[in-house]
Write a protein that holds these residues in place. Structure first.
Motif, PDB file in Angstrom:
ATOM      1  N   LYS A   1      28.907  29.575 -51.912  1.00 49.01           N
ATOM      2  CA  LYS A   1      28.339  30.868 -51.510  1.00 49.01           C
ATOM      3  C   LYS A   1      26.928  31.024 -52.083  1.00 49.01           C
ATOM      4  O   LYS A   1      26.025  31.548 -51.434  1.00 49.01           O
ATOM      5  CB  LYS A   1      29.241  32.019 -51.978  1.00 49.01           C
ATOM      6  N   ARG A   2      26.735  30.575 -53.310  1.00 46.38           N
ATOM      7  CA  ARG A   2      25.401  30.616 -53.929  1.00 46.38           C
ATOM      8  C   ARG A   2      24.419  29.793 -53.091  1.00 46.38           C
ATOM      9  O   ARG A   2      23.304  30.199 -52.819  1.00 46.38           O
ATOM     10  CB  ARG A   2      25.495  30.067 -55.359  1.00 46.38           C
ATOM     11  N   TYR A   3      24.887  28.626 -52.652  1.00 48.18           N
ATOM     12  CA  TYR A   3      24.036  27.759 -51.842  1.00 48.18           C
ATOM     13  C   TYR A   3      23.730  28.412 -50.486  1.00 48.18           C
ATOM     14  O   TYR A   3      22.585  28.444 -50.028  1.00 48.18           O
ATOM     15  CB  TYR A   3      24.733  26.403 -51.623  1.00 48.18           C
ATOM     16  N   TYR A   4      24.767  28.953 -49.867  1.00 47.18           N
ATOM     17  CA  TYR A   4      24.579  29.646 -48.584  1.00 47.18           C
ATOM     18  C   TYR A   4      23.566  30.776 -48.747  1.00 47.18           C
ATOM     19  O   TYR A   4      22.641  30.935 -47.933  1.00 47.18           O
ATOM     20  CB  TYR A   4      25.921  30.209 -48.095  1.00 47.18           C
ATOM     21  N   ALA A   5      23.744  31.574 -49.802  1.00 48.50           N
ATOM     22  CA  ALA A   5      22.912  32.770 -49.974  1.00 48.50           C
ATOM     23  C   ALA A   5      21.442  32.416 -50.105  1.00 48.50           C
ATOM     24  O   ALA A   5      20.574  33.046 -49.506  1.00 48.50           O
ATOM     25  CB  ALA A   5      23.373  33.547 -51.207  1.00 48.50           C
ATOM     26  N   GLU A   6      21.161  31.390 -50.877  1.00 47.33           N
ATOM     27  CA  GLU A   6      19.764  31.058 -51.108  1.00 47.33           C
ATOM     28  C   GLU A   6      19.152  30.295 -49.945  1.00 47.33           C
ATOM     29  O   GLU A   6      18.033  30.542 -49.533  1.00 47.33           O
ATOM     30  CB  GLU A   6      19.615  30.230 -52.388  1.00 47.33           C
ATOM     31  N   ILE A   7      19.912  29.340 -49.411  1.00 48.52           N
ATOM     32  CA  ILE A   7      19.316  28.375 -48.486  1.00 48.52           C
ATOM     33  C   ILE A   7      19.585  28.710 -47.016  1.00 48.52           C
ATOM     34  O   ILE A   7      18.737  28.514 -46.155  1.00 48.52           O
ATOM     35  CB  ILE A   7      19.868  26.953 -48.789  1.00 48.52           C
ATOM     36  N   MET A   8      20.783  29.170 -46.731  1.00 46.11           N
ATOM     37  CA  MET A   8      21.188  29.293 -45.331  1.00 46.11           C
ATOM     38  C   MET A   8      21.056  30.706 -44.763  1.00 46.11           C
ATOM     39  O   MET A   8      20.867  30.880 -43.565  1.00 46.11           O
ATOM     40  CB  MET A   8      22.655  28.861 -45.177  1.00 46.11           C
ATOM     41  N   MET A   9      21.192  31.712 -45.615  1.00 46.75           N
ATOM     42  CA  MET A   9      21.298  33.087 -45.118  1.00 46.75           C
ATOM     43  C   MET A   9      20.141  33.506 -44.196  1.00 46.75           C
ATOM     44  O   MET A   9      20.386  34.227 -43.218  1.00 46.75           O
ATOM     45  CB  MET A   9      21.442  34.053 -46.294  1.00 46.75           C
ATOM     46  N   PRO A  10      18.905  33.069 -44.466  1.00 51.79           N
ATOM     47  CA  PRO A  10      17.829  33.499 -43.556  1.00 51.79           C
ATOM     48  C   PRO A  10      18.021  33.018 -42.115  1.00 51.79           C
ATOM     49  O   PRO A  10      17.369  33.520 -41.209  1.00 51.79           O
ATOM     50  CB  PRO A  10      16.576  32.857 -44.167  1.00 51.79           C
ATOM     51  N   PHE A  11      18.913  32.057 -41.919  1.00 49.30           N
ATOM     52  CA  PHE A  11      19.075  31.450 -40.587  1.00 49.30           C
ATOM     53  C   PHE A  11      20.448  31.759 -40.002  1.00 49.30           C
ATOM     54  O   PHE A  11      21.084  30.911 -39.370  1.00 49.30           O
ATOM     55  CB  PHE A  11      18.849  29.928 -40.697  1.00 49.30           C
ATOM     56  N   ARG A  12      20.915  32.981 -40.223  1.00 49.58           N
ATOM     57  CA  ARG A  12      22.283  33.341 -39.822  1.00 49.58           C
ATOM     58  C   ARG A  12      22.547  33.083 -38.351  1.00 49.58           C
ATOM     59  O   ARG A  12      23.613  32.608 -37.972  1.00 49.58           O
ATOM     60  CB  ARG A  12      22.582  34.798 -40.180  1.00 49.58           C
ATOM     61  N   GLY A  13      21.577  33.424 -37.511  1.00 51.82           N
ATOM     62  CA  GLY A  13      21.767  33.246 -36.064  1.00 51.82           C
ATOM     63  C   GLY A  13      21.974  31.776 -35.727  1.00 51.82           C
ATOM     64  O   GLY A  13      22.855  31.422 -34.928  1.00 51.82           O
ATOM     65  N   PHE A  14      21.192  30.914 -36.351  1.00 49.17           N
ATOM     66  CA  PHE A  14      21.334  29.476 -36.092  1.00 49.17           C
ATOM     67  C   PHE A  14      22.655  28.956 -36.640  1.00 49.17           C
ATOM     68  O   PHE A  14      23.270  28.056 -36.076  1.00 49.17           O
ATOM     69  CB  PHE A  14      20.171  28.706 -36.734  1.00 49.17           C
ATOM     70  N   ILE A  15      23.085  29.527 -37.756  1.00 50.98           N
ATOM     71  CA  ILE A  15      24.350  29.077 -38.345  1.00 50.98           C
ATOM     72  C   ILE A  15      25.498  29.334 -37.384  1.00 50.98           C
ATOM     73  O   ILE A  15      26.327  28.451 -37.125  1.00 50.98           O
ATOM     74  CB  ILE A  15      24.580  29.777 -39.693  1.00 50.98           C
ATOM     75  N   VAL A  16      25.514  30.522 -36.809  1.00 51.45           N
ATOM     76  CA  VAL A  16      26.596  30.847 -35.867  1.00 51.45           C
ATOM     77  C   VAL A  16      26.548  29.886 -34.671  1.00 51.45           C
ATOM     78  O   VAL A  16      27.577  29.343 -34.248  1.00 51.45           O
ATOM     79  CB  VAL A  16      26.502  32.326 -35.434  1.00 51.45           C
ATOM     80  N   LYS A  17      25.323  29.635 -34.161  1.00 47.86           N
ATOM     81  CA  LYS A  17      25.191  28.710 -33.018  1.00 47.86           C
ATOM     82  C   LYS A  17      25.653  27.299 -33.389  1.00 47.86           C
ATOM     83  O   LYS A  17      26.318  26.616 -32.612  1.00 47.86           O
ATOM     84  CB  LYS A  17      23.725  28.644 -32.565  1.00 47.86           C
ATOM     85  N   ASN A  18      25.277  26.865 -34.584  1.00 51.12           N
ATOM     86  CA  ASN A  18      25.666  25.513 -34.998  1.00 51.12           C
ATOM     87  C   ASN A  18      27.166  25.412 -35.238  1.00 51.12           C
ATOM     88  O   ASN A  18      27.776  24.375 -34.951  1.00 51.12           O
ATOM     89  CB  ASN A  18      24.876  25.086 -36.235  1.00 51.12           C
TER      90      ASN A  18
ATOM     91  N   PRO B   1      19.832  22.375 -35.857  1.00 50.33           N
ATOM     92  CA  PRO B   1      18.513  22.880 -36.229  1.00 50.33           C
ATOM     93  C   PRO B   1      18.582  24.109 -37.123  1.00 50.33           C
ATOM     94  O   PRO B   1      19.483  24.924 -37.011  1.00 50.33           O
ATOM     95  CB  PRO B   1      17.871  23.218 -34.879  1.00 50.33           C
ATOM     96  N   TRP B   2      17.642  24.181 -38.035  1.00 50.27           N
ATOM     97  CA  TRP B   2      17.452  25.343 -38.898  1.00 50.27           C
ATOM     98  C   TRP B   2      18.602  25.604 -39.863  1.00 50.27           C
ATOM     99  O   TRP B   2      18.884  26.738 -40.204  1.00 50.27           O
ATOM    100  CB  TRP B   2      17.131  26.599 -38.075  1.00 50.27           C
ATOM    101  N   VAL B   3      19.260  24.550 -40.292  1.00 52.51           N
ATOM    102  CA  VAL B   3      20.171  24.695 -41.427  1.00 52.51           C
ATOM    103  C   VAL B   3      19.782  23.642 -42.463  1.00 52.51           C
ATOM    104  O   VAL B   3      20.546  22.764 -42.737  1.00 52.51           O
ATOM    105  CB  VAL B   3      21.653  24.587 -41.016  1.00 52.51           C
ATOM    106  N   HIS B   4      18.629  23.766 -42.995  1.00 53.16           N
ATOM    107  CA  HIS B   4      17.768  24.926 -43.059  1.00 53.16           C
ATOM    108  C   HIS B   4      16.323  24.630 -42.724  1.00 53.16           C
ATOM    109  O   HIS B   4      15.434  25.478 -42.966  1.00 53.16           O
ATOM    110  CB  HIS B   4      17.851  25.539 -44.467  1.00 53.16           C
ATOM    111  N   TRP B   5      16.029  23.429 -42.235  1.00 49.18           N
ATOM    112  CA  TRP B   5      14.695  23.114 -41.734  1.00 49.18           C
ATOM    113  C   TRP B   5      14.824  22.888 -40.227  1.00 49.18           C
ATOM    114  O   TRP B   5      15.952  22.742 -39.723  1.00 49.18           O
ATOM    115  CB  TRP B   5      14.150  21.851 -42.435  1.00 49.18           C
ATOM    116  N   PRO B   6      13.688  22.798 -39.524  1.00 47.29           N
ATOM    117  CA  PRO B   6      13.819  22.666 -38.064  1.00 47.29           C
ATOM    118  C   PRO B   6      14.437  21.347 -37.610  1.00 47.29           C
ATOM    119  O   PRO B   6      14.964  21.260 -36.502  1.00 47.29           O
ATOM    120  CB  PRO B   6      12.361  22.770 -37.573  1.00 47.29           C
TER     121      PRO B   6
END
Ligand SMILES: Cc1cc2nc3c(=O)[nH]c(=O)nc-3n(C[C@H](O)[C@H](O)[C@H](O)COP(=O)(O)O)c2cc1C
Length: 385
Positions: A180-197, A135-140
């Protein structure tokens, strides 16, 4: 990999993603055909602009049993209606949240769907698809698909990159920029979810990762490690200075701050907002400990170009710990009010701003030096310097 074929389209010419971030290396929309001994599944489709490319690839596929939708965003789901129309017997496999979004966005009839739970499997005969909610990488609703017998993870947008290339596989030193460009734009707002995933994937043997954008990772460890560092690692001893100056006063202050920080052992990355690429700024924010915005007063507030970047920084929510504002004004302004509100979501400490009236004088430059002292001290206290 036998039985797993990369399909989809390479988009060499696309200029912007989300009508916002430039794509200097293009991008791709990956779909994967998985042929088991009994059933065949297609995982995801392509952006509707490239539907003809996918349809031509599918000329070799007589029967499709399942179409898996990992993500409802149109660059992957937009060609689902065309694929379903071509294969009237194909079942659209997705999770309940994605089903809801797909119906809202693409008006797909209810009777075409089969919904799957987190961890549920679907047998294709000698290949088994296991669906893993991410979830949340990057929609619910985003989910990945693990092909159990091959230890292949189709990771959806997670771990992807904006990169068009002719070959299938990623070369580490080449793909990292687009990733990194993709991560920065799309994923970075969801850092907490990224770590969990990422934690959720740790128990799996993963020999190959097929993301929905960019090349396939044959040695997946490096992209998983990069994501861990980007999302969960500490910020670096770095100050990002996005700035603009109409007549040179703010620029003098930016130059002074750059030199003063360099003298104190702090790395500076500067972006003149008249020409800077938003993707480069977003990438720079990934590991910046401090952001200092430089702006003159324009029509009471900050320059509009800095409003855009402050809003973007607040929305992308990098792991920045400290922020400040420098600049110049003529007679009266609300720069701090306006920019302060926009960067508030960062929850970073605001270090005393420096605003000069007109051309900066000695006292203003001393205040800039004092700001550099504070930043260096804060980085030191945080163990970054
Ligand atoms: C279009 C325009 C609008 C401005 N509006 C304001 C304003 O509302 N309040 C103010 O204090 N100064 C205003 N100024 C003056 C500038 O903020 C001032 O000249 C400043 O020193 C310019 O900094 P710079 O050399 O970095 O561009 C304005 C200047 C321009 C060109």
């Amino acid at each position: 990999m036998p039985g797993i074929t990369l399909m989809g389209a390479v988009d060499w010419d696309r200029k912007l993603f989300d009508s916002l971030i430039p794509l200097p290396e293009g991008t791709s929309y990956n779909a994967y055909l998985v042929r088991g001994s009994e059933k065949t599944a297609l995982v995801d489709t392509v952006d509707p602009a490239k539907v003809d490319v996918l349809m031509a690839q599918l000329d070799t596929v007589q029967r499709l049993d399942y179409l898996v939708a990992q993500h409802a965003e149109q660059d992957h789901s937009g060609s689902i209606p065309a694929v379903l129309a071509r294969y009237p017997g194909a079942v659209l496999v997705t999770n309940p949240k994605a089903k809801e979004l797909l119906q809202e966005h693409l008006d797909i009839p209810d009777d075409r769907f089969k919904t799957v739970a987190d961890g549920e499997t679907l047998s294709l005969g000698n290949k088994t698809l296991r669906f893993i909610y991410l979830p949340w990488v990057h929609w619910p609703e985003t989910m990945g698909t693990y092909i159990e017998e091959d230890h292949v993870l189709l990771s959806c947008d997670f771990l992807g990159s904006h990169r068009a290339q002719s070959g299938v596989f990623a070369e580490r030193h080449i793909v990292m920029h687009g990733a990194k460009r993709y991560y920065a734009e799309i994923m970075m707002p969801f850092r907490g979810f990224i770590v969990k995933n990422l934690d959720k994937l740790t128990g799996l043997q993963i020999d190959m990762i097929g993301p929905s954008h960019g090349p396939v990772y044959k040695e997946p460890a490096f992209i998983l490690d990069a994501y861990r560092e980007w999302a969960g690692g500490p910020p670096h001893n770095k100050v990002v200075i996005p700035f603009i100056s109409m007549h040179g006063s703010t620029l003098k202050m930016v130059d002074r701050l750059t030199a003063a920080l360099a003298d104190r052992g702090v790395t500076v990355e500067r972006f003149d907002l008249t020409t800077a690429d938003l993707g480069d700024i977003a990438m720079s924010l990934v590991d910046a400990a401090t952001i200092v915005i430089g702006t003159p007063a324009v029509l009471t507030g900050p320059h509009p170009k800095t409003i855009e970047i402050a809003y973007l920084a607040g929305a992308l929510r990098p792991k920045t710990k400290f922020v400040s504002i420098i600049g110049s004004f003529g007679w009266g302004q609300r720069i701090i009010d306006v920019l302060g509100g926009l960067i508030a979501p960062l929850k970073a400490e605001l270090l005393t701003p420096v605003l000069a009236k007109g051309d900066p004088r000695a006292a203003d430059m001393q205040a800039i030096d004092a700001l550099a002292d504070t930043i260096a001290a804060k980085h030191h206290e945080a163990g970054l310097l």
